[in-house]
Design a protein around this motif. Sequence first.
Motif, PDB file in Angstrom:
ATOM      1  N   ALA A 100       6.032 -16.241   1.305  1.00  0.00           N
ATOM      2  CA  ALA A 100       4.968 -15.702   2.166  1.00  0.00           C
ATOM      3  C   ALA A 100       5.373 -14.310   2.665  1.00  0.00           C
ATOM      4  O   ALA A 100       4.534 -13.401   2.734  1.00  0.00           O
TER       5      ALA A 100
ATOM      6  N   ASP B  37       7.305 -12.284   1.025  1.00  0.00           N
ATOM      7  CA  ASP B  37       7.137 -11.428  -0.166  1.00  0.00           C
ATOM      8  C   ASP B  37       5.683 -10.963  -0.286  1.00  0.00           C
ATOM      9  O   ASP B  37       5.417  -9.799  -0.588  1.00  0.00           O
ATOM     10  N   LEU B  38       4.759 -11.902  -0.086  1.00  0.00           N
ATOM     11  CA  LEU B  38       3.336 -11.542  -0.195  1.00  0.00           C
ATOM     12  C   LEU B  38       2.983 -10.474   0.829  1.00  0.00           C
ATOM     13  O   LEU B  38       2.335  -9.473   0.504  1.00  0.00           O
ATOM     14  N   ARG B  39       3.419 -10.694   2.056  1.00  0.00           N
ATOM     15  CA  ARG B  39       3.112  -9.722   3.119  1.00  0.00           C
ATOM     16  C   ARG B  39       3.687  -8.345   2.768  1.00  0.00           C
ATOM     17  O   ARG B  39       3.009  -7.327   2.884  1.00  0.00           O
ATOM     18  N   ARG B  40       4.931  -8.348   2.299  1.00  0.00           N
ATOM     19  CA  ARG B  40       5.558  -7.064   1.958  1.00  0.00           C
ATOM     20  C   ARG B  40       4.799  -6.379   0.813  1.00  0.00           C
ATOM     21  O   ARG B  40       4.569  -5.174   0.826  1.00  0.00           O
ATOM     22  N   LEU B  41       4.409  -7.187  -0.193  1.00  0.00           N
ATOM     23  CA  LEU B  41       3.680  -6.621  -1.338  1.00  0.00           C
ATOM     24  C   LEU B  41       2.382  -5.949  -0.890  1.00  0.00           C
ATOM     25  O   LEU B  41       2.038  -4.864  -1.368  1.00  0.00           O
ATOM     26  N   VAL B  42       1.662  -6.625  -0.004  1.00  0.00           N
ATOM     27  CA  VAL B  42       0.347  -6.108   0.397  1.00  0.00           C
ATOM     28  C   VAL B  42       0.494  -4.961   1.391  1.00  0.00           C
ATOM     29  O   VAL B  42      -0.114  -3.900   1.229  1.00  0.00           O
ATOM     30  N   VAL B  43       1.334  -5.182   2.407  1.00  0.00           N
ATOM     31  CA  VAL B  43       1.476  -4.162   3.452  1.00  0.00           C
ATOM     32  C   VAL B  43       2.160  -2.914   2.889  1.00  0.00           C
ATOM     33  O   VAL B  43       1.850  -1.795   3.278  1.00  0.00           O
ATOM     34  N   GLY B  44       3.064  -3.127   1.909  1.00  0.00           N
ATOM     35  CA  GLY B  44       3.837  -2.014   1.354  1.00  0.00           C
ATOM     36  C   GLY B  44       3.096  -1.208   0.305  1.00  0.00           C
ATOM     37  O   GLY B  44       3.674  -0.295  -0.292  1.00  0.00           O
ATOM     38  N   GLY B  45       1.838  -1.537   0.045  1.00  0.00           N
ATOM     39  CA  GLY B  45       1.075  -0.805  -0.961  1.00  0.00           C
ATOM     40  C   GLY B  45      -0.227  -0.274  -0.389  1.00  0.00           C
ATOM     41  O   GLY B  45      -0.492  -0.403   0.806  1.00  0.00           O
ATOM     42  N   ARG B  46      -1.030   0.330  -1.243  1.00  0.00           N
ATOM     43  CA  ARG B  46      -2.292   0.919  -0.769  1.00  0.00           C
ATOM     44  C   ARG B  46      -3.509   0.128  -1.226  1.00  0.00           C
ATOM     45  O   ARG B  46      -4.617   0.370  -0.785  1.00  0.00           O
ATOM     46  N   TRP B  47      -3.319  -0.764  -2.193  1.00  0.00           N
ATOM     47  CA  TRP B  47      -4.458  -1.466  -2.796  1.00  0.00           C
ATOM     48  C   TRP B  47      -5.265  -2.194  -1.740  1.00  0.00           C
ATOM     49  O   TRP B  47      -4.719  -2.899  -0.896  1.00  0.00           O
TER      50      TRP B  47
ATOM     51  N   SER C 203       4.179   0.847  -5.672  1.00  0.00           N
ATOM     52  CA  SER C 203       4.652  -0.483  -5.289  1.00  0.00           C
ATOM     53  C   SER C 203       4.258  -1.476  -6.381  1.00  0.00           C
ATOM     54  O   SER C 203       3.368  -1.193  -7.196  1.00  0.00           O
TER      55      SER C 203
ATOM     56  N   LEU D 204       2.484  -4.230  -6.385  1.00  0.00           N
ATOM     57  CA  LEU D 204       1.079  -4.630  -6.393  1.00  0.00           C
ATOM     58  C   LEU D 204       0.176  -3.459  -6.776  1.00  0.00           C
ATOM     59  O   LEU D 204      -0.827  -3.633  -7.479  1.00  0.00           O
ATOM     60  N   ASP D 205       0.529  -2.258  -6.354  1.00  0.00           N
ATOM     61  CA  ASP D 205      -0.265  -1.083  -6.738  1.00  0.00           C
ATOM     62  C   ASP D 205      -0.125  -0.791  -8.229  1.00  0.00           C
ATOM     63  O   ASP D 205      -1.052  -0.265  -8.862  1.00  0.00           O
TER      64      ASP D 205
ATOM     65  N   GLU E  73       9.092 -11.729  -6.971  1.00  0.00           N
ATOM     66  CA  GLU E  73       8.123 -10.742  -6.501  1.00  0.00           C
ATOM     67  C   GLU E  73       7.196 -10.313  -7.649  1.00  0.00           C
ATOM     68  O   GLU E  73       5.991 -10.110  -7.448  1.00  0.00           O
TER      69      GLU E  73
ATOM     70  N   LEU F 203       4.657 -12.993  -8.195  1.00  0.00           N
ATOM     71  CA  LEU F 203       3.687 -13.022  -7.101  1.00  0.00           C
ATOM     72  C   LEU F 203       2.707 -11.854  -7.210  1.00  0.00           C
ATOM     73  O   LEU F 203       1.496 -12.028  -7.031  1.00  0.00           O
TER      74      LEU F 203
ATOM     75  N   ALA G  83      -9.814  -6.401  -3.365  1.00  0.00           N
ATOM     76  CA  ALA G  83      -8.515  -5.912  -2.894  1.00  0.00           C
ATOM     77  C   ALA G  83      -8.537  -5.754  -1.374  1.00  0.00           C
ATOM     78  O   ALA G  83      -7.563  -6.079  -0.691  1.00  0.00           O
TER      79      ALA G  83
ATOM     80  N   ARG H 133      -6.186  -7.649   1.467  1.00  0.00           N
ATOM     81  CA  ARG H 133      -5.481  -6.962   2.557  1.00  0.00           C
ATOM     82  C   ARG H 133      -5.877  -7.564   3.906  1.00  0.00           C
ATOM     83  O   ARG H 133      -5.023  -7.845   4.752  1.00  0.00           O
TER      84      ARG H 133
ATOM     85  N   VAL I 247      -4.253 -11.000   4.443  1.00  0.00           N
ATOM     86  CA  VAL I 247      -2.810 -10.992   4.721  1.00  0.00           C
ATOM     87  C   VAL I 247      -2.536 -10.336   6.083  1.00  0.00           C
ATOM     88  O   VAL I 247      -1.794 -10.874   6.906  1.00  0.00           O
TER      89      VAL I 247
ATOM     90  N   TRP J 213       1.030 -15.484   8.362  1.00  0.00           N
ATOM     91  CA  TRP J 213       1.864 -16.091   7.301  1.00  0.00           C
ATOM     92  C   TRP J 213       2.762 -15.048   6.670  1.00  0.00           C
ATOM     93  O   TRP J 213       2.328 -13.963   6.343  1.00  0.00           O
TER      94      TRP J 213
END
Lengths: 190, 190
Positions: A178, A180-190, B78, B80-81, B142, B145, B178, B182, B185, B190
């Motif tokens: 979970a 990891d998911l937060r980092r993936l989303v928050v750490g990107g722009r998508w 990133s 995800l991006d 990662e 995910l 997308a 965002r 999340v 979570w």
Amino acid sequence: MGRWQPAARERLGQAALELYGERGFDDVTVAEIARRAGLTERTFFRHFTDKREVLFAGADQLRDLLVAGVDAAAPNLSPLDTVAAALDGAARMFEERREFAWRRQAVIAANPELQERELIKMASLAASVADALRRRGVAAAEARLAAQTGLAVFGIAFARWVDAAGERMLSDFLAESARDLRRLVVGGRW
Amino acid sequence: MGRWQPAARERLGQAALELYGERGFDDVTVAEIARRAGLTERTFFRHFTDKREVLFAGADQLRDLLVAGVDAAAPNLSPLDTVAAALDGAARMFEERREFAWRRQAVIAANPELQERELIKMASLAASVADALRRRGVAAAEARLAAQTGLAVFGIAFARWVDAAGERMLSDFLAESARDLRRLVVGGRW
């Protein structure tokens, strides 16, 4: 089912997993499973429709558990946190049955046809969770996304838990995925 | 393949989709597809292994496109991006073939066995995207995910695009899904 066989279903499940692990799913017959469990084929078929059913009978139970978890979640929880609460309950259930879960996973990982069946069951699980979210008033697309994302997080955590074979709890891996998911989303722009 | 049949593959695909749409996938024969396309069965089998292949031959192309998209993404993106950039490319490809994509989706939606095949293809697609991310140095969990989450977003956007039947572009739905991710999340704990 007679009172003299209180654990017949469990014994059959155990025997089947042992045999699948020893010789591979494809080569094991129902007659052999029954013999290993000290029961008859007829008893096997009172509990399972076929030898694959031994591996997938738990999916209905998991679905019911997840749907009940969504239904019971606090009404102010966000959609993804609602799914997370349901998944925490599922993680506890798997932890109680870890030996069965690990053995089952090894059997499935060794057989492409079973892997496909597992994928289909997981997709059906996600659809049931999405339906439960919609009953809470979540919009359809958001419900599907929360359910699918939550189950992706769970699936990855589950695989890591099986690989770690007892070093850490499933709930730890779930929390880590979970994050990891937060980092993936928050750490990107998508 | 002879030069006198430059569009044989396309004509066969078109004829197959028409027939599947009219009468259902199960009831259509290869002979009928060939006849509708004005070609022979032998020509059909030079292009496709069976009538299901007409629907799924594009999956390899989509995989190659997504993997190439991941490989070509700017190195500072990133994970995800990176997946998002690859999915934008796929969205453009689908927009160019929207009629085929929509018809195909209707055929698949009407047939549970084809839906299962589609699920399996999507999972295999996610695995290929995850592998491509790992080649960029993303950690395994990662990468899985990011790939699975990205494809969940794409799948939901795709379904909405098909339902909307031309009112809006797939890229719009993709951007909207997308944003949903965002919000899901960021809006939770979570």
